[in-house]
Design an enzyme around this catalytic site. Structure first.
Site, PDB file in Angstrom:
ATOM      1  N   TYR A 147       0.438   0.005   4.600  1.00 50.36           N
ATOM      2  CA  TYR A 147       0.046  -1.336   4.516  1.00 50.36           C
ATOM      3  C   TYR A 147       0.220  -2.155   3.184  1.00 50.36           C
ATOM      4  CZ  TYR A 147      -3.791  -4.611   4.517  1.00 50.36           C
ATOM      5  OH  TYR A 147      -4.504  -6.057   4.411  1.00 50.36           O
ATOM      6  N   SER A 203      -8.542   2.322  -7.054  1.00 46.77           N
ATOM      7  CA  SER A 203      -9.555   2.024  -6.264  1.00 46.77           C
ATOM      8  C   SER A 203     -10.833   1.523  -6.863  1.00 46.77           C
ATOM      9  CB  SER A 203      -9.643   2.817  -5.056  1.00 46.77           C
ATOM     10  OG  SER A 203     -10.767   2.518  -4.307  1.00 46.77           O
ATOM     11  N   TYR A 234     -12.332  11.697  -1.377  1.00 45.81           N
ATOM     12  CA  TYR A 234     -11.113  10.748  -1.571  1.00 45.81           C
ATOM     13  C   TYR A 234     -11.271  10.001  -2.990  1.00 45.81           C
ATOM     14  CZ  TYR A 234      -8.782   6.163  -1.775  1.00 45.81           C
ATOM     15  OH  TYR A 234      -7.985   5.082  -1.837  1.00 45.81           O
ATOM     16  N   LYS A 248      -8.753   9.782  -6.715  1.00 47.57           N
ATOM     17  CA  LYS A 248      -8.243   8.756  -7.314  1.00 47.57           C
ATOM     18  C   LYS A 248      -8.613   8.788  -8.904  1.00 47.57           C
ATOM     19  CE  LYS A 248      -6.308   6.575  -4.378  1.00 47.57           C
ATOM     20  NZ  LYS A 248      -4.807   6.381  -4.414  1.00 47.57           N
ATOM     21  N   GLY A 283     -23.797   6.327   1.930  1.00 51.30           N
ATOM     22  CA  GLY A 283     -22.907   6.523   0.919  1.00 51.30           C
ATOM     23  C   GLY A 283     -22.740   5.089   0.671  1.00 51.30           C
ATOM     24  N   ASP A 314       8.625   7.781   1.634  1.00 51.34           N
ATOM     25  CA  ASP A 314       7.332   7.779   2.446  1.00 51.34           C
ATOM     26  C   ASP A 314       7.566   8.915   3.233  1.00 51.34           C
ATOM     27  OD1 ASP A 314       5.182   5.233   3.154  1.00 51.34           O
ATOM     28  OD2 ASP A 314       5.145   6.842   4.508  1.00 51.34           O
TER      29      ASP A 314
HETATM   30  P1  NAD Z   1      -1.324   3.331   3.671  1.00 51.59           P
HETATM   31  O1  NAD Z   1      -2.020   4.576   4.532  1.00 51.59           O
HETATM   32  O2  NAD Z   1      -1.078   2.342   4.601  1.00 51.59           O
HETATM   33  O3  NAD Z   1      -0.300   3.706   3.069  1.00 51.59           O
HETATM   34  C1  NAD Z   1      -0.052   4.907   2.156  1.00 51.59           C
HETATM   35  C2  NAD Z   1       1.306   5.218   2.415  1.00 51.59           C
HETATM   36  O4  NAD Z   1       1.807   6.598   1.817  1.00 51.59           O
HETATM   37  C3  NAD Z   1       1.629   5.741   3.963  1.00 51.59           C
HETATM   38  O5  NAD Z   1       2.770   5.020   4.615  1.00 51.59           O
HETATM   39  C4  NAD Z   1       1.772   7.283   4.080  1.00 51.59           C
HETATM   40  O6  NAD Z   1       2.528   7.428   5.215  1.00 51.59           O
HETATM   41  C5  NAD Z   1       2.277   7.397   2.739  1.00 51.59           C
HETATM   42  N1  NAD Z   1       1.963   8.931   2.125  1.00 51.59           N
HETATM   43  C6  NAD Z   1       0.820   9.278   2.108  1.00 51.59           C
HETATM   44  N2  NAD Z   1       0.811  10.569   1.636  1.00 51.59           N
HETATM   45  C7  NAD Z   1       2.172  10.757   1.062  1.00 51.59           C
HETATM   46  C8  NAD Z   1       2.816  11.765   0.519  1.00 51.59           C
HETATM   47  N3  NAD Z   1       2.341  12.865   0.072  1.00 51.59           N
HETATM   48  N4  NAD Z   1       3.983  11.442   0.475  1.00 51.59           N
HETATM   49  C9  NAD Z   1       4.930  10.504   0.617  1.00 51.59           C
HETATM   50  N5  NAD Z   1       4.252   9.507   1.398  1.00 51.59           N
HETATM   51  C10 NAD Z   1       2.956   9.808   1.621  1.00 51.59           C
HETATM   52  O7  NAD Z   1      -2.826   2.916   2.738  1.00 51.59           O
HETATM   53  P2  NAD Z   1      -2.669   1.548   2.109  1.00 51.59           P
HETATM   54  O8  NAD Z   1      -3.958   0.853   2.726  1.00 51.59           O
HETATM   55  O9  NAD Z   1      -1.428   0.786   1.876  1.00 51.59           O
HETATM   56  O10 NAD Z   1      -3.164   2.136   0.678  1.00 51.59           O
HETATM   57  C11 NAD Z   1      -2.122   2.319  -0.472  1.00 51.59           C
HETATM   58  C12 NAD Z   1      -2.940   2.862  -1.557  1.00 51.59           C
HETATM   59  O11 NAD Z   1      -3.852   2.038  -2.065  1.00 51.59           O
HETATM   60  C13 NAD Z   1      -3.191   4.267  -1.562  1.00 51.59           C
HETATM   61  O12 NAD Z   1      -3.106   5.186  -2.493  1.00 51.59           O
HETATM   62  C14 NAD Z   1      -4.990   4.069  -1.194  1.00 51.59           C
HETATM   63  O13 NAD Z   1      -5.434   5.037  -1.548  1.00 51.59           O
HETATM   64  C15 NAD Z   1      -5.055   2.821  -2.279  1.00 51.59           C
HETATM   65  N6  NAD Z   1      -6.065   1.930  -2.046  1.00 51.59           N
HETATM   66  C16 NAD Z   1      -6.395   1.416  -0.672  1.00 51.59           C
HETATM   67  C17 NAD Z   1      -7.192   0.679  -0.335  1.00 51.59           C
HETATM   68  C18 NAD Z   1      -7.579   0.066   0.978  1.00 51.59           C
HETATM   69  O14 NAD Z   1      -8.590  -0.431   1.222  1.00 51.59           O
HETATM   70  N7  NAD Z   1      -6.722  -0.075   1.903  1.00 51.59           N
HETATM   71  C19 NAD Z   1      -8.304   0.530  -1.405  1.00 51.59           C
HETATM   72  C20 NAD Z   1      -8.435   0.862  -2.690  1.00 51.59           C
HETATM   73  C21 NAD Z   1      -7.123   1.712  -3.127  1.00 51.59           C
HETATM   74  C1  WQD Z   2     -16.861  -2.849   3.978  1.00 50.46           C
HETATM   75  C2  WQD Z   2     -18.621  -3.351   4.557  1.00 50.46           C
HETATM   76  C3  WQD Z   2     -19.834  -1.546   5.289  1.00 50.46           C
HETATM   77  C4  WQD Z   2     -17.330  -1.025   9.057  1.00 50.46           C
HETATM   78  C5  WQD Z   2     -13.901   1.565   1.733  1.00 50.46           C
HETATM   79  C6  WQD Z   2     -13.671   2.581   0.641  1.00 50.46           C
HETATM   80  C7  WQD Z   2     -13.060   2.395  -0.446  1.00 50.46           C
HETATM   81  C8  WQD Z   2     -11.854   1.573  -0.354  1.00 50.46           C
HETATM   82  C9  WQD Z   2     -11.931   0.428   0.455  1.00 50.46           C
HETATM   83  C10 WQD Z   2      -9.777   2.997  -0.752  1.00 50.46           C
HETATM   84  C11 WQD Z   2     -19.510  -2.444   4.164  1.00 50.46           C
HETATM   85  C12 WQD Z   2     -19.332  -2.726   6.431  1.00 50.46           C
HETATM   86  C13 WQD Z   2     -17.949  -1.740   7.839  1.00 50.46           C
HETATM   87  C14 WQD Z   2     -18.103  -1.202  10.274  1.00 50.46           C
HETATM   88  C15 WQD Z   2     -19.545  -2.596   8.870  1.00 50.46           C
HETATM   89  N1  WQD Z   2     -10.737   2.278   0.042  1.00 50.46           N
HETATM   90  N2  WQD Z   2     -18.977  -2.292   7.724  1.00 50.46           N
HETATM   91  N3  WQD Z   2     -19.227  -2.027   9.857  1.00 50.46           N
HETATM   92  O1  WQD Z   2     -16.797   0.741   2.417  1.00 50.46           O
HETATM   93  O2  WQD Z   2     -16.656  -1.210   0.827  1.00 50.46           O
HETATM   94  O3  WQD Z   2     -14.722   0.438   0.941  1.00 50.46           O
HETATM   95  O4  WQD Z   2     -12.458   0.901   1.912  1.00 50.46           O
HETATM   96  O5  WQD Z   2      -9.598   3.038  -1.696  1.00 50.46           O
HETATM   97  O6  WQD Z   2     -12.932   3.439  -1.246  1.00 50.46           O
HETATM   98  O7  WQD Z   2     -14.981   3.430   0.427  1.00 50.46           O
HETATM   99  O8  WQD Z   2     -15.091  -1.000   2.807  1.00 50.46           O
HETATM  100  O9  WQD Z   2     -14.284  -1.991   5.196  1.00 50.46           O
HETATM  101  O10 WQD Z   2     -15.534   0.278   5.130  1.00 50.46           O
HETATM  102  O11 WQD Z   2     -16.793  -1.578   4.530  1.00 50.46           O
HETATM  103  O12 WQD Z   2     -20.839  -3.105   8.810  1.00 50.46           O
HETATM  104  O13 WQD Z   2     -17.506  -0.952  11.209  1.00 50.46           O
HETATM  105  O14 WQD Z   2     -18.500  -3.491   5.969  1.00 50.46           O
HETATM  106  O15 WQD Z   2     -21.223  -1.059   5.589  1.00 50.46           O
HETATM  107  O16 WQD Z   2     -20.729  -3.056   3.683  1.00 50.46           O
HETATM  108  P1  WQD Z   2     -15.730  -0.118   1.844  1.00 50.46           P
HETATM  109  P2  WQD Z   2     -15.477  -1.126   4.440  1.00 50.46           P
END
Ligand code: NAD
Ligand code: WQD
Length: 349
Positions: free
Chosen positions: A11, A124, A148, A152, A293, A31
């Site tokens: 994404y 994150s 998770y 990080k 949580g 990927d």
């Molecule tokens: P995503 O799952 O869409 O993208 C991650 C990509 O990495 C995927 O395409 C997956 O196939 C690939 N991947 C996973 N493990 C792999 C490996 N061992 N080797 C090669 N490829 C691998 O997730 P995203 O939402 O795009 O998130 C990207 C990064 O940002 C992640 O590290 C995630 O932890 C971090 N992040 C995401 C969010 C969020 O809410 N989306 C928030 C904070 C941090």
């Molecule tokens: C947002 C708000 C829920 C779903 C998570 C990970 C964090 C980061 C981003 C990667 C909260 C509420 C949610 C639903 C709801 N990821 N909610 N109904 O929890 O802030 O963060 O994603 O690093 O590590 O913990 O995001 O989108 O899950 O929730 O009411 O069906 O929406 O309670 O208040 P969050 P979220």
């Protein structure tokens, strides 16, 4: 620069590839496909308008990784590759430690062997645990709420130790808050597997009719409307921040750790109502028990990113909802929805 984008078919990675190409950089994606669809790649290439080599490589496969670094001379690496589902990480912690931590170690070793010393890491806001105060600054205390989050925090620490041991290694830890939205074309976006756990994709699926109603987790938080408050950030703003951080790190020759958020707290109901306005659809919901949580309110102080990078989020919640809805309505089944151009090769995911 020629940039290796690990997890670039996912994404945030796919949107960042476009931002990199838009600023004149060359992109190579690695990927494993563990959480991405093969349909991303042709769409990405079409939007980018330049060749984007994609290698199906798991970072833990050291032979394949070494071969990749031998094939290309990379100037820097952007590291998105991780598993990211919090609940899943509680059920299968070892898988998360192996994929996210072992993958990061293998990548750092491959970079060291190849003499590549510039890294942008997807961290994150989860590293702040339940913050003692908001808005959250980068010098707030760090803690772990789930496996998770541990991956990080550990990855940030490993990268920090490497920077200490190698005076020429530079890293940018980017702590994302809540990324949402999609590219304005509606051609790429977020496509979670199974039932979404994050709020925005859930709202999208309710609006498109794939799910009956949203469950709002908790209506009794000490927030203005009783629902949880978060800092939602448009993925296109987030993508631009990666290019800004990369270029700053190279230009200023220094490492950095910055929050990426808007600095504005938005409640669950605020987001629901903004989405209804943007989509013209109703989003039925019911308020249920709190999700274990969850913190009441988490939003960033993004001023350091502005001070160092000149970066500031530009898109507001209405734009996030508009673009999320465009993606969802053009692709009701995510990447399983074939576009007209893809339709002849039916049978692919
Ligand atoms: P995503 O799952 O869409 O993208 C991650 C990509 O990495 C995927 O395409 C997956 O196939 C690939 N991947 C996973 N493990 C792999 C490996 N061992 N080797 C090669 N490829 C691998 O997730 P995203 O939402 O795009 O998130 C990207 C990064 O940002 C992640 O590290 C995630 O932890 C971090 N992040 C995401 C969010 C969020 O809410 N989306 C928030 C904070 C941090
Ligand atoms: C947002 C708000 C829920 C779903 C998570 C990970 C964090 C980061 C981003 C990667 C909260 C509420 C949610 C639903 C709801 N990821 N909610 N109904 O929890 O802030 O963060 O994603 O690093 O590590 O913990 O995001 O989108 O899950 O929730 O009411 O069906 O929406 O309670 O208040 P969050 P979220």
């Amino acid at each position: 620069m020629r940039i290796l984008v690990c997890g670039g078919a996912g994404y945030i990675g796919s949107h960042t590839c476009l931002a990199l190409v838009g600023r004149g950089h060359q992109v190579v994606i690695a990927d494993s496909g563990v959480n991405s669809s093969p349909r991303v790649v042709p769409r990405l290439r079409r939007l980018a308008g330049v060749p984007v080599p994609v290698h199906r490589v798991d970072l833990r496969d050291r032979v394949a990784l070494t071969a990749l670094f031998a094939t290309y001379r990379f100037d820097a690496v952007l590291h998105f590759a991780a598993l990211k589902a919090v609940g899943d990480s509680c059920r299968r912690p070892l898988e998360y430690f192996d994929n996210n931590i072992s993958g990061t170690i293998a990548l750092l070793q491959a970079m060291q062997c190849a003499g590549v010393r510039r890294l942008v890491f997807s961290s994150s806001a989860t590293v702040y645990g339940e913050p003692a105060q908001v808005p959250v600054r980068e010098d707030a205390g760090l803690s772990v709420m789930n496996p998770y989050g541990r991956t990080k925090l550990v990855a940030e620490q490993l990268i920090g130790d490497l920077c200490t041991s190698d005076p020429d290694f530079r890293a940018a830890n980017l702590r994302y808050f809540n990324p949402v939205g999609a590219h304005a074309s509606g051609v790429i976006g977020e496509d979670p597997c199974g039932e979404p756990t994050n709020l925005m994709p859930y709202i999208c699926q309710v609006a498109v009719g794939a799910r009956e109603k949203l469950r709002v987790f908790g209506g009794d938080y000490p927030t203005p409307d009783g629902t949880g408050v978060r800092d939602y950030i448009h993925v296109v703003d987030l993508a631009r921040a990666h290019v800004d951080a990369l270029e700053f790190m190279v230009r200023a020759d220094r490492s950095l750790t910055v929050n990426l958020g808007t600095g504005r707290g938005v409640s669950v109901l605020d987001l629901v109502h903004a989405f209804e306005r943007a989509s013209g659809r109703r989003v039925p919901y019911e308020i249920v028990e709190r999700r274990p949580g969850d913190a009441a309110s988490v939003y960033a102080d993004p001023s350091l990113a502005h001070e160092l990078l000149g970066w500031r989020a530009e898109f507001d919640v209405d734009a996030m909802c508009r673009d999320a809805w465009r993606w969802q309505s053009m692709n009701p089944e995510g990447y399983r929805t074939a576009t007209r151009r893809e339709a002849p090769s039916r049978g692919r995911r």
